[in-house]
Every structure is written in structure tokens, then in C-alpha cells.
Design an enzyme around this catalytic site. Structure first.
Site, PDB file in Angstrom:
ATOM      1  N   GLU A  29       0.827  -1.194   0.000  1.00  0.00           N
ATOM      2  CA  GLU A  29       0.000   0.000   0.000  1.00  0.00           C
ATOM      3  C   GLU A  29       0.873   1.261   0.000  1.00  0.00           C
ATOM      4  OE1 GLU A  29      -3.321  -2.441   2.616  1.00  0.00           O
ATOM      5  OE2 GLU A  29      -2.338  -0.690   3.492  1.00  0.00           O
ATOM      6  N   LEU A  58      -5.918  -1.325  -0.931  1.00  0.00           N
ATOM      7  CA  LEU A  58      -5.828  -1.334   0.524  1.00  0.00           C
ATOM      8  C   LEU A  58      -6.508  -2.599   1.054  1.00  0.00           C
ATOM      9  CD1 LEU A  58      -6.618   2.403   1.322  1.00  0.00           C
ATOM     10  CD2 LEU A  58      -4.418   1.329   0.866  1.00  0.00           C
ATOM     11  N   GLU A  60      -4.983  -6.131   2.796  1.00  0.00           N
ATOM     12  CA  GLU A  60      -3.858  -6.982   3.183  1.00  0.00           C
ATOM     13  C   GLU A  60      -4.056  -8.429   2.735  1.00  0.00           C
ATOM     14  OE1 GLU A  60      -5.201  -4.707   5.209  1.00  0.00           O
ATOM     15  OE2 GLU A  60      -3.497  -3.319   5.299  1.00  0.00           O
ATOM     16  N   GLN A  82       1.506  -2.564   5.797  1.00  0.00           N
ATOM     17  CA  GLN A  82       1.800  -1.180   6.174  1.00  0.00           C
ATOM     18  C   GLN A  82       2.113  -1.010   7.661  1.00  0.00           C
ATOM     19  OE1 GLN A  82      -1.207   2.108   5.525  1.00  0.00           O
ATOM     20  NE2 GLN A  82       0.221   2.514   3.847  1.00  0.00           N
ATOM     21  N   PHE A  83       1.396  -1.744   8.510  1.00  0.00           N
ATOM     22  CA  PHE A  83       1.702  -1.846   9.937  1.00  0.00           C
ATOM     23  C   PHE A  83       1.403  -3.277  10.358  1.00  0.00           C
ATOM     24  CE2 PHE A  83       0.835   2.630   9.350  1.00  0.00           C
ATOM     25  CZ  PHE A  83       1.846   3.241  10.078  1.00  0.00           C
ATOM     26  N   PHE A  88      -3.880  -9.414  11.138  1.00  0.00           N
ATOM     27  CA  PHE A  88      -5.053 -10.292  11.170  1.00  0.00           C
ATOM     28  C   PHE A  88      -5.774 -10.322   9.823  1.00  0.00           C
ATOM     29  CE2 PHE A  88      -4.287  -8.844  15.517  1.00  0.00           C
ATOM     30  CZ  PHE A  88      -4.107 -10.072  16.133  1.00  0.00           C
ATOM     31  N   HIS A 129      -1.550   0.064  15.449  1.00  0.00           N
ATOM     32  CA  HIS A 129      -0.364   0.284  14.629  1.00  0.00           C
ATOM     33  C   HIS A 129       0.920  -0.197  15.314  1.00  0.00           C
ATOM     34  CE1 HIS A 129      -3.198   2.764  12.488  1.00  0.00           C
ATOM     35  NE2 HIS A 129      -2.303   3.066  11.572  1.00  0.00           N
TER      36      HIS A 129
END
Length: 325
Positions: A29, A58, A60, A82-83, A88, A129
Site C-alpha cells: 500500500e 488497501l 492486506e 503497512q503496519f 489479522f 499500529h
């Protein structure tokens, strides 16, 4: 040699492997033109083109599925989550698919995937995050978990991860991204996965840590040196598999140990290391093996994270407890 931050070393490692192997692909992303949230991929799309460094939706779960498919076709994907708190959303791909492919296919198919993700507290990020979820993946067979603590190690470990034929989760502590610089070779080099490093030699107590907690442990060791306590600090670097040979060699020398992690206490990396030390070196111990961890609660909002996160003073207290047992 060049002076690099960790984020620069990570970028340099990806640039090296994109040059080295045309099958290496970097995606995630906003990793393309924007260079990622932390600019870890800055300039790579311009240098290698949109076919090799590209943005994804966007989603995952889509990133994970894409990585698995590309790996089956002979590519070496380097997807960015991204984090890591968003794990999950991609958990099935990471812990239910890519780690099992070689087993399922009788060793005829590999999954040379390196899943990069920032994690860790102390930088006042929003909810979900900063979570330290490495314990979830370390419990998953068939996947390596690597967590560097310095720019030099970040580059060497990331190159090794990308070249590995099995999946690797490569976690980058956000607080370390730009907190300091050190000399990093501009040419390529590798650091062996699954091998710990003794960051400070000592004779009185062994402290085992990884990621940002290595620096907190070294700070505690320096403080305790003034009180005559000689602390050995081991940086695991890879938390799955753990280099127990290095850990046990140190514990047998010092006869005392403290294990440090930023994550919550229950069911973490530290708990497993404590158990292994007790099983493998019980007759060498002069005191119980203690842990320094965060509390078993949800990660707090940023206003309270400095109170919640373990720090060097917590490590000092635990070291004194085992030394004075």
C-alpha cells in the site's frame, strides 16, 4: 562505508536485491510513487519501474494472496504490510498458506516471500499500529521471524531474508527507523538468519532481548556497570528459529538470566526462551530466570504508552533481583 539510518539501510537492501535478481518484486500500500508511509521504498519505483515496485489496493488479504501466487511462479515477492497490527487481515496467507506450501508439495515448491512490516511502540501511533505480534508468527511452523536492532543488521538480515527460499516475516521497529546512524557497507553483504549476536560481554548475568529492547538492555547494562554488575547482552535478531546455542552458552557462563520483550507477558517469545533455559540449563542456574515485558492488556492509547512500555529501569530492577537472589 556510509552512515545510514535503519530506514536507509532497509531501502538499500531492497535496492540491492532488485538489482541482483529480476524476480524480486516489491509491492504494498503506497510503496510506489509515495515510497511507503515511512519512505522505506522511496525512489525504488522510479529506478526499477512500475512492474517491479508497485502499489496494491488497501487489502492486506489481497497482498498476501498475490505474494503466494507470485512465489509459486518463480518470483521473490517482498510485500509490505503497512503496519504489523494489520496482520489479522492477512493471517490466513501468512500462517495458513505460504508457510505450508513446501510441506504440501513434498518440497517441490518454495515460497521465497519476505513480508516486511513496521511495528513497535514509543512513537505515538494510532490504535492497532504499534502492536508487537511477533509471538503469533513465531508459533507458526515453516516461517522465519527476523527483527533487526541496528541499521547494519537490518541491511544484512533483509538481504538474507529475500534470498531465503522459505517465507520470512521481517519486522522493523518504528522507533529505530531514524533514531541513530551507523556505518553500513554500501556493497551487498548478508547476515545469517537464525544466529544471535552477543552485543556486550559480561560475567554476572545474561540479558536476552531483540529489537528496540536491545538498546534498553545495553543502557541498563551500562548503568549497572557503575555498581559492579557485569551484564552480557544477547540480541536474538531472529526470534524464530531462536539461536539457543548462543543463549545457553552465555547462561552457563553467567548462571543468571533475564529475558526482555516489548510485547505483553503472556505466551510471548520471552516465555518460550525462559522455558528452554530452565529445561536445558537448570543445573547451571543460581536464580530463577526473570522476564521484562509489557502488561497483559490491550496496547494503550498513545498518551499512556510510555507508562505501559517496558524501559531500561525495568530491566535494571530485574537484573538486580536475579543477582541478589
Amino acid at each position: 562505508m556510509a552512515q545510514m539510518t535503519m530506514i536507509q539501510a532497509i531501502t538499500d537492501a531492497m535496492r540491492n536485491e532488485l538489482k541482483n535478481d529480476e524476480n524480486v518484486l516489491v509491492f504494498g500500500e503506497d510503496v510506489g510513487q509515495n515510497g511507503g508511509v515511512f519512505r522505506a521504498t522511496e525512489g525504488l519505483q522510479k529506478e526499477f519501474g512500475e512492474d517491479r515496485v508497485f502499489d496494491t489496493p488497501l487489502a492486506e488479504s489481497g497482498i498476501g494472496g498475490l505474494a503466494i501466487g507470485l512465489a509459486l511462479e518463480g518470483y521473490r515477492p517482498v510485500p509490505e504490510i503497512q503496519f504489523f497490527g494489520f496482520l489479522f487481515e492477512v493471517m490466513d496467507s501468512v500462517a495458513g498458506q505460504m508457510n505450508r506450501i513446501r510441506f504440501r508439495t513434498g518440497g517441490t515448491k518454495n515460497q521465497p516471500i519476505t513480508v516486511r512490516a513496521p511495528f513497535g511502540g514509543g512513537v505515538h501511533t494510532p490504535e492497532m499500529h504499534a502492536d508487537s505480534l511477533e509471538g503469533l508468527i513465531a508459533q507458526t511452523p515453516g516461517i522465519k521471524v527476523v527483527i533487526p536492532s541496528t541499521p547494519y543488521e537490518a541491511k544484512g538480515l533483509l538481504i538474507s531474508s529475500i534470498r531465503d527460499n522459505d517465507p520470512v516475516v521481517f519486522l522493523e521497529h518504528m522507533k529505530l527507523y531514524r533514531s541513530f546512524r551507523e556505518e553500513v557497507p554500501e556493497e551487498e553483504y548478508t547476515i545469517e538468519l537464525g544466529k544471535a549476536a552477543v552485543k556486550r560481554e559480561g560475567k554476572d548475568v545474561t540479558v536476552v532481548a531483540y529489537g528496540a529492547m536491545v538498546h534498553s538492555s545495553l543502557k541498563a547494562a551500562e548503568e549497572l556497570e557503575k555498581e559492579g554488575i557485569d551484564v552480557e547482552v544477547i540480541d536474538l535478531r531472529t526470534v524464530s528459529p531462536v539461536d539457543y546455542e548462543t543463549v545457553m552458552e552465555s547462561v552457563k557462563k553467567t548462571s543468571r538470566a533475564v529475558v526482555v520483550q516489548e510485547a505483553q507477558r503472556q505466551a510471548g517469545i520471552a516465555a518460550n526462551i525462559v522455558a528452554e533455559i530452565q529445561e536445558r540449563a537448570i543445573l547451571h542456574l543460581e536464580a530463577p530466570v526473570l522476564r521484562v515485558t509489557a502488561a497483559d492488556t490491550i496496547y494503550p492509547f498513545s498518551e499512556a504508552e510510555e507508562v505501559w512500555l517496558p524501559n531500561h529501569q525495568d530491566i535494571v530492577e530485574k537484573i538486580k533481583a536475579v543477582v541478589n537472589f
